[in-house]
Scaffold this motif. Structure first.
Motif, PDB file in Angstrom:
ATOM      1  N   MET A   1       0.810  -1.227   0.000  1.00 10.36           N
ATOM      2  CA  MET A   1       0.000   0.000   0.000  1.00 10.36           C
ATOM      3  C   MET A   1       0.846   1.281   0.000  1.00 10.36           C
ATOM      4  O   MET A   1       0.399   2.323  -0.484  1.00 10.36           O
ATOM      5  CB  MET A   1      -0.958   0.020   1.199  1.00 10.36           C
ATOM      6  N   PHE A   2       2.081   1.172   0.525  1.00 15.81           N
ATOM      7  CA  PHE A   2       2.931   2.361   0.555  1.00 15.81           C
ATOM      8  C   PHE A   2       4.020   2.338  -0.518  1.00 15.81           C
ATOM      9  O   PHE A   2       4.971   3.119  -0.470  1.00 15.81           O
ATOM     10  CB  PHE A   2       3.593   2.512   1.927  1.00 15.81           C
ATOM     11  N   ARG A   3       3.850   1.400  -1.500  1.00 17.19           N
ATOM     12  CA  ARG A   3       4.869   1.282  -2.542  1.00 17.19           C
ATOM     13  C   ARG A   3       4.323   1.628  -3.934  1.00 17.19           C
ATOM     14  O   ARG A   3       4.932   1.284  -4.940  1.00 17.19           O
ATOM     15  CB  ARG A   3       5.446  -0.132  -2.552  1.00 17.19           C
ATOM     16  N   THR A   4       3.181   2.298  -3.978  1.00 13.45           N
ATOM     17  CA  THR A   4       2.618   2.731  -5.264  1.00 13.45           C
ATOM     18  C   THR A   4       3.472   3.867  -5.818  1.00 13.45           C
ATOM     19  O   THR A   4       4.242   4.504  -5.078  1.00 13.45           O
ATOM     20  CB  THR A   4       1.168   3.216  -5.078  1.00 13.45           C
ATOM     21  N   PRO A   5       3.338   4.178  -7.113  1.00 17.63           N
ATOM     22  CA  PRO A   5       4.121   5.301  -7.680  1.00 17.63           C
ATOM     23  C   PRO A   5       3.895   6.617  -6.929  1.00 17.63           C
ATOM     24  O   PRO A   5       4.840   7.394  -6.751  1.00 17.63           O
ATOM     25  CB  PRO A   5       3.604   5.378  -9.125  1.00 17.63           C
ATOM     26  N   GLU A   6       2.658   6.863  -6.504  1.00 20.76           N
ATOM     27  CA  GLU A   6       2.387   8.111  -5.782  1.00 20.76           C
ATOM     28  C   GLU A   6       3.118   8.123  -4.438  1.00 20.76           C
ATOM     29  O   GLU A   6       3.674   9.153  -4.025  1.00 20.76           O
ATOM     30  CB  GLU A   6       0.883   8.281  -5.555  1.00 20.76           C
ATOM     31  N   MET A   7       3.115   6.950  -3.755  1.00 21.44           N
ATOM     32  CA  MET A   7       3.772   6.870  -2.448  1.00 21.44           C
ATOM     33  C   MET A   7       5.290   6.961  -2.560  1.00 21.44           C
ATOM     34  O   MET A   7       5.966   7.478  -1.668  1.00 21.44           O
ATOM     35  CB  MET A   7       3.368   5.577  -1.742  1.00 21.44           C
ATOM     36  N   ARG A   8       5.850   6.460  -3.673  1.00 18.84           N
ATOM     37  CA  ARG A   8       7.308   6.491  -3.833  1.00 18.84           C
ATOM     38  C   ARG A   8       7.824   7.930  -4.005  1.00 18.84           C
ATOM     39  O   ARG A   8       9.008   8.185  -3.840  1.00 18.84           O
ATOM     40  CB  ARG A   8       7.719   5.635  -5.038  1.00 18.84           C
ATOM     41  N   GLU A   9       6.904   8.852  -4.329  1.00 22.54           N
ATOM     42  CA  GLU A   9       7.308  10.252  -4.400  1.00 22.54           C
ATOM     43  C   GLU A   9       7.368  10.873  -3.016  1.00 22.54           C
ATOM     44  O   GLU A   9       7.966  11.942  -2.833  1.00 22.54           O
ATOM     45  CB  GLU A   9       6.327  11.030  -5.276  1.00 22.54           C
ATOM     46  N   LEU A  10       6.747  10.188  -2.030  1.00 21.53           N
ATOM     47  CA  LEU A  10       6.710  10.730  -0.662  1.00 21.53           C
ATOM     48  C   LEU A  10       7.741  10.073   0.255  1.00 21.53           C
ATOM     49  O   LEU A  10       8.193  10.699   1.221  1.00 21.53           O
ATOM     50  CB  LEU A  10       5.301  10.535  -0.067  1.00 21.53           C
ATOM     51  N   TYR A  11       8.077   8.822  -0.057  1.00 24.50           N
ATOM     52  CA  TYR A  11       8.956   8.063   0.846  1.00 24.50           C
ATOM     53  C   TYR A  11      10.117   7.460   0.049  1.00 24.50           C
ATOM     54  O   TYR A  11      10.008   7.180  -1.153  1.00 24.50           O
ATOM     55  CB  TYR A  11       8.178   6.956   1.547  1.00 24.50           C
ATOM     56  N   SER A  12      11.230   7.195   0.793  1.00 23.71           N
ATOM     57  CA  SER A  12      12.423   6.653   0.128  1.00 23.71           C
ATOM     58  C   SER A  12      12.917   5.350   0.756  1.00 23.71           C
ATOM     59  O   SER A  12      13.803   4.701   0.198  1.00 23.71           O
ATOM     60  CB  SER A  12      13.553   7.695   0.162  1.00 23.71           C
ATOM     61  N   ALA A  13      12.374   4.938   1.903  1.00 24.25           N
ATOM     62  CA  ALA A  13      12.813   3.696   2.558  1.00 24.25           C
ATOM     63  C   ALA A  13      11.637   3.079   3.300  1.00 24.25           C
ATOM     64  O   ALA A  13      10.741   3.788   3.799  1.00 24.25           O
ATOM     65  CB  ALA A  13      13.958   3.963   3.516  1.00 24.25           C
ATOM     66  N   TRP A  14      11.645   1.698   3.370  1.00 22.48           N
ATOM     67  CA  TRP A  14      10.532   0.971   4.000  1.00 22.48           C
ATOM     68  C   TRP A  14      11.110  -0.142   4.878  1.00 22.48           C
ATOM     69  O   TRP A  14      12.222  -0.647   4.625  1.00 22.48           O
ATOM     70  CB  TRP A  14       9.644   0.335   2.926  1.00 22.48           C
ATOM     71  N   ASP A  15      10.369  -0.565   5.906  1.00 20.35           N
ATOM     72  CA  ASP A  15      10.837  -1.706   6.710  1.00 20.35           C
ATOM     73  C   ASP A  15      10.378  -2.995   6.050  1.00 20.35           C
ATOM     74  O   ASP A  15       9.795  -2.986   4.949  1.00 20.35           O
ATOM     75  CB  ASP A  15      10.344  -1.578   8.156  1.00 20.35           C
ATOM     76  N   GLU A  16      10.616  -4.128   6.754  1.00 20.54           N
ATOM     77  CA  GLU A  16      10.315  -5.426   6.151  1.00 20.54           C
ATOM     78  C   GLU A  16       8.822  -5.634   5.883  1.00 20.54           C
ATOM     79  O   GLU A  16       8.434  -6.435   5.025  1.00 20.54           O
ATOM     80  CB  GLU A  16      10.839  -6.557   7.060  1.00 20.54           C
ATOM     81  N   SER A  17       7.950  -4.890   6.607  1.00 20.72           N
ATOM     82  CA  SER A  17       6.502  -5.014   6.386  1.00 20.72           C
ATOM     83  C   SER A  17       6.013  -4.128   5.269  1.00 20.72           C
ATOM     84  O   SER A  17       4.875  -4.249   4.818  1.00 20.72           O
ATOM     85  CB  SER A  17       5.750  -4.677   7.676  1.00 20.72           C
ATOM     86  N   GLY A  18       6.856  -3.209   4.836  1.00 21.09           N
ATOM     87  CA  GLY A  18       6.442  -2.281   3.778  1.00 21.09           C
ATOM     88  C   GLY A  18       5.989  -0.939   4.306  1.00 21.09           C
ATOM     89  O   GLY A  18       5.434  -0.135   3.557  1.00 21.09           O
ATOM     90  N   ILE A  19       6.248  -0.678   5.610  1.00 19.67           N
ATOM     91  CA  ILE A  19       5.864   0.607   6.189  1.00 19.67           C
ATOM     92  C   ILE A  19       7.004   1.590   5.986  1.00 19.67           C
ATOM     93  O   ILE A  19       8.163   1.266   6.270  1.00 19.67           O
ATOM     94  CB  ILE A  19       5.564   0.457   7.690  1.00 19.67           C
ATOM     95  N   PRO A  20       6.746   2.795   5.483  1.00 12.49           N
ATOM     96  CA  PRO A  20       7.812   3.778   5.223  1.00 12.49           C
ATOM     97  C   PRO A  20       8.565   4.143   6.506  1.00 12.49           C
ATOM     98  O   PRO A  20       7.968   4.238   7.587  1.00 12.49           O
ATOM     99  CB  PRO A  20       7.049   4.989   4.668  1.00 12.49           C
ATOM    100  N   THR A  21       9.873   4.361   6.329  1.00 11.42           N
ATOM    101  CA  THR A  21      10.705   4.788   7.470  1.00 11.42           C
ATOM    102  C   THR A  21      11.394   6.116   7.210  1.00 11.42           C
ATOM    103  O   THR A  21      11.815   6.790   8.140  1.00 11.42           O
ATOM    104  CB  THR A  21      11.779   3.718   7.758  1.00 11.42           C
ATOM    105  N   LYS A  22      11.548   6.490   5.925  1.00 12.75           N
ATOM    106  CA  LYS A  22      12.190   7.758   5.586  1.00 12.75           C
ATOM    107  C   LYS A  22      11.358   8.505   4.554  1.00 12.75           C
ATOM    108  O   LYS A  22      10.675   7.899   3.719  1.00 12.75           O
ATOM    109  CB  LYS A  22      13.598   7.530   5.035  1.00 12.75           C
ATOM    110  N   ASP A  23      11.405   9.830   4.626  1.00 18.30           N
ATOM    111  CA  ASP A  23      10.661  10.637   3.656  1.00 18.30           C
ATOM    112  C   ASP A  23      11.426  10.728   2.347  1.00 18.30           C
ATOM    113  O   ASP A  23      12.494  10.085   2.185  1.00 18.30           O
ATOM    114  CB  ASP A  23      10.360  12.023   4.231  1.00 18.30           C
TER     115      ASP A  23
END
Length: 778
Positions: free
Chosen positions: A723-745
């Motif tokens: 859910m946080f790895r869509t093209p729109e989300m990739r413009e907001l975040y640059s790193a994710w944990d093992e569950s796919g939750i963003p950790t860095k903007d």
């Protein structure tokens, strides 16, 4: 004879030795001292015994009559009927038709010139497009001169400049536009529609399309901007006086048809300005001879300064605060008078206007011309009713300057100080908080209103409002009026049917039944209702209070009727029903030709003189068809259920269309009521319209629910780790944990704790939603 009154230096209370009714009226002449007057206004005292002279301002006939006219003339009709039918006054009602007026002249020229122009438009051409463009420029610069200068820096010079102006006023949404004039929004819409039609016409020409239909469509859409442009160039060519008379005659007939449909009594005397021009000329000359008017360049003007304060005369008795209003003074002079600069004083107004080219003219000592607006009423009213009039009526918007100028003209002519004893003004009718007006084009025509509501329902609304109050015409107000009219209709039909049935039965009274107390209470309530209604009527025609008293006695009687036939005495019920009928007729809720003792008396049931065959044959035919169906069913061995279905169809579908309603009662007997079939159809149509609206709302609600369900379904399909790895989300975040939750903007910075917490919460919600989706799929 009149006596001066200490609470009003400008108004004298009429006196008479003739017995008076006790009626008091709210008199606009004394409103400035209203707090010192008795409740309800001042005592109404006719000049001559029981005879009352009444002059009412009629319409200026140049367009369809609207609901503002309906409120004015129906309200005045209610007052007239009360005075004639309830209080017993002998009225002579005179009303004018204004068939010479600036608006009529302009409308006639505009329609004639546009019709000529349309007839010549045989094909869509560059010239036609150029004409409409030039007309649009003139129209915009005339309609919004200050706003155009402020927004564009210079006048609109070509049609395409309208695009920039429209953008500058935010498509008509700029508050400065509405603030520029009362009619600005209407004019903006007209100009914008013409511009859009112009753009479409240019495209048609570019595509090689130049049909006559396209030309006519452009002319018709741009009529509002073309008409003044053509008028400025060709007004002098309109010389046939029949054109002006034909327009006013058409709309006069249309107005009269509307009044007949609203059950408004016609005046005893109808006057038209065009038929009184010679009388008006003599009236003007007398004012000049008395020193209160002057001639200038073929026109005659009333000299306000010479009148005000001379020989005890007072200008603007009813509207001291408005007497110097430049806007109202200009409106009173008419749009064509703005070219006249020969007036000596700002407040002076035209008694006689020298006719310009393109205007109708009559001979006078001052040259060919036509009457001013205000003088017509003074001259015609005085010609018919004399030098003093009991009642003068009109809408509240006529107080200044029209009625004020009428008064000073007449008092200057006759050298008296009270031409009219009682001025009665009806309030404004508003739609969505704005005054209804032809010139603002925000009006509902009477004919359109009567397609949706009956004349009785509209009159009910006006009775509930009161004649001197303003009214906001709305569906909510009409719903209340419809409900009250239905209550009264049901009461009349139930009372008439029960009284008829009980009288026909002629059964001896049950000695065990207590016959006194309920009947005595009902008769006492009737006596109280009579007192309340009478008091309300005498209190300046307070119909809202009278209607409350009527509805109260109707409710009490309806409750009494619930006792059951064996416990009902028909006599007090009949007394109540006959009294309510009497008052409703006095209010004009029933036809004048009504003959029935109970009810509206309108429609098939109340038509006097209808032959028996016309009345009975439709019902007899329906019953014959019903009998044939019953016999056929019986011979075929039909069951009870099918027989009852035939009975229900007769009751619910066939007879109501003929004005017959059968109400089944719990005692196994039916109550037969005769009503107007048009009322039944109208009520059914309103009910069906409301049901359709409910179904539409329900369908929209279901559609929204389905759209929401599908949107939720699409969302549920997404695994939480994606859910946080869509093209729109990739413009907001640059790193994710093992569950796919963003950790860095997007800049690579660690997310704040609060933001990380919210994202984790969103992840958990999506996981539950997705798990539920997977379960449903399995």
């Amino acid at each position: 004879m009149m006596s001066s009154q200490s609470d009003s230096a400008q108004w004298a209370q009429p006196e008479s030795a003739h017995p008076q009714t006790g009626l008091k009226v709210y008199n606009t002449l004394t409103k400035s001292k209203a707090s010192a007057l008795p409740p309800g206004g001042v005592p109404f005292v006719p000049r001559e015994g029981n005879r009352v002279s009444w002059y009412g301002c009629g319409p200026t006939v140049y367009d369809a009559s609207h609901m503002g006219h309906a409120f004015n003339y129906v309200s005045l009709d209610i007052m007239r009927r009360i005075m004639e039918d309830y209080l017993g006054y002998d009225l002579t009602v005179v009303m004018n038709i204004t068939d010479i007026d600036d608006k009529i002249i302009e409308r006639t020229r505009h329609e004639h010139l546009v019709a000529q122009y349309r007839a010549k438009a045989e094909t869509l051409s560059e010239q036609l497009v150029a004409d409409v463009g030039a007309a649009l420029c003139d129209y915009a610069n005339t309609a919004f001169p200050e706003l155009v200068a402020a927004k564009l820096g210079s006048p609109i010079g070509r049609a395409d400049d309208w695009r920039a102006f429209a953008a500058a006023v935010n498509g008509g949404q700029d508050p400065a536009l509405a603030a520029s004039s009362e009619k600005a929004l209407m004019r903006y819409d007209a100009a914008d529609a013409a511009f859009e039609a112009l753009v479409a016409a240019r495209q048609s020409l570019a595509d090689g399309k130049s049909s006559q239909a396209a030309a006519v469509a452009l002319v018709d859409t741009a009529t509002d901007v073309l008409a003044p442009w053509l008028d400025a160039q060709f007004r002098e060519s309109v010389t046939d006086p029949r054109l002006f008379r034909n327009l006013s005659a058409y709309w006069e007939n249309d107005y009269m048809a509307d009044m007949d449909a609203l059950n408004v009594r016609r005046p005893n005397v109808l006057t038209r300005v065009s038929e009184f021009v010679e009388d008006i000329v003599r009236f003007v000359q007398r004012i000049i001879d008395n020193g209160y008017a002057y001639e200038a360049e073929g026109s005659v003007y009333f000299d306000v300064e010479a009148f005000d304060g001379t020989n005890g005369h007072v200008y603007a008795k009813m509207s001291r605060r408005s007497k110097d209003s430049a806007k109202l003074l200009a409106e009173g002079e008419g749009s064509l008078t703005k070219r006249r600069a020969e007036k000596q004083g700002e407040r002076d107004f035209a008694l006689w206007k020298s006719s310009q080219p393109g205007e109708p003219a009559w001979p006078s000592p001052w040259g060919p011309g036509r009457p001013g607006w205000h003088i017509e009423c003074s001259a015609m009213a005085s010609e018919i009713l004399g030098q003093n009039i009991d009642i003068h009526t009109g809408g509240i918007d006529l107080v200044f300057p029209h009625h004020e100028n009428e008064m000073v003209q007449s008092e200057a002519c006759f050298e008296n100080h009270q031409w009219v004893n009682y001025f009665l003004h009806t309030g404004h009718l508003h739609i969505a908080g704005r005054k209804m007006s032809k010139s603002l084009k925000n009006f509902i025509t009477i004919k359109d209103a009567l397609k949706k509501y009956s004349a009785r329902q509209l009159r009910t609304l006006f009775l509930l409002t009161g004649w001197s109050s303003g009214i906001n015409f709305s569906d909510t107000g009409m719903d209340e009026a419809i409900a009250i009219e239905k209550t009264l209709s049901n009461f009349f039909s139930n009372a008439a049917a029960l009284v008829r049935d009980l009288k026909q039965a002629q059964q001896p009274a049950d000695p065990k039944r207590q016959t006194n107390e309920p009947e005595i209470e009902l008769l006492a309530a009737l006596a109280d209702a009579r007192d309340q209604v009478h008091s309300a009527i005498l209190d300046s025609f307070d119909t809202p209070r009278a209607m409350r008293a009527i509805l109260d006695i109707v409710a009490r009687t309806t409750a009494y009727l619930q006792r059951g036939r064996e416990s009902i005495d028909p006599q007090p019920v009949e007394m109540v029903a006959q009294y309510v009928t009497k008052i409703m007729r006095a209010f004009g809720m029933a036809d004048d030709s009504a003959t029935r003792a109970i009810g509206w008396g309108s429609g098939a049931a109340g038509t006097a003189g209808a032959d028996r065959e016309t009345t009975l044959l439709p019902v007899a035919s329906a019953l014959s068809d019903f009998r044939d169906s019953v016999r056929e069913l019986a011979l075929a061995g039909g069951d009870k259920k099918a027989l009852l279905a035939l009975c229900d169809r007769l009751r619910d579908q066939v007879l109501p269309e003929l004005g017959v309603v059968i109400d089944d009662h719990g005692d196994g007997r039916a109550l037969v009521k005769v009503v107007d079939p048009a009322e039944i159809r109208r009520a059914r149509e309103l009910s069906e319209a409301k049901d359709a609206a409910k179904q539409l709302a329900k369908a929209k609600e279901a559609q929204l629910a389905e759209e929401k369900r599908l949107a939720l379904l699409e969302k549920a399909k997404v695994p939480p780790q994606d859910m946080f790895r869509t093209p729109e989300m990739r413009e907001l975040y640059s790193a994710w944990d093992e569950s796919g939750i963003p950790t860095k903007d997007a800049a690579g910075e660690d997310l704040s704790k609060s933001r990380a917490k919210k994202l984790a919460k969103d992840y958990d919600a999506q996981k539950k939603l997705h798990d539920k989706f997977l379960q449903q799929q399995q």
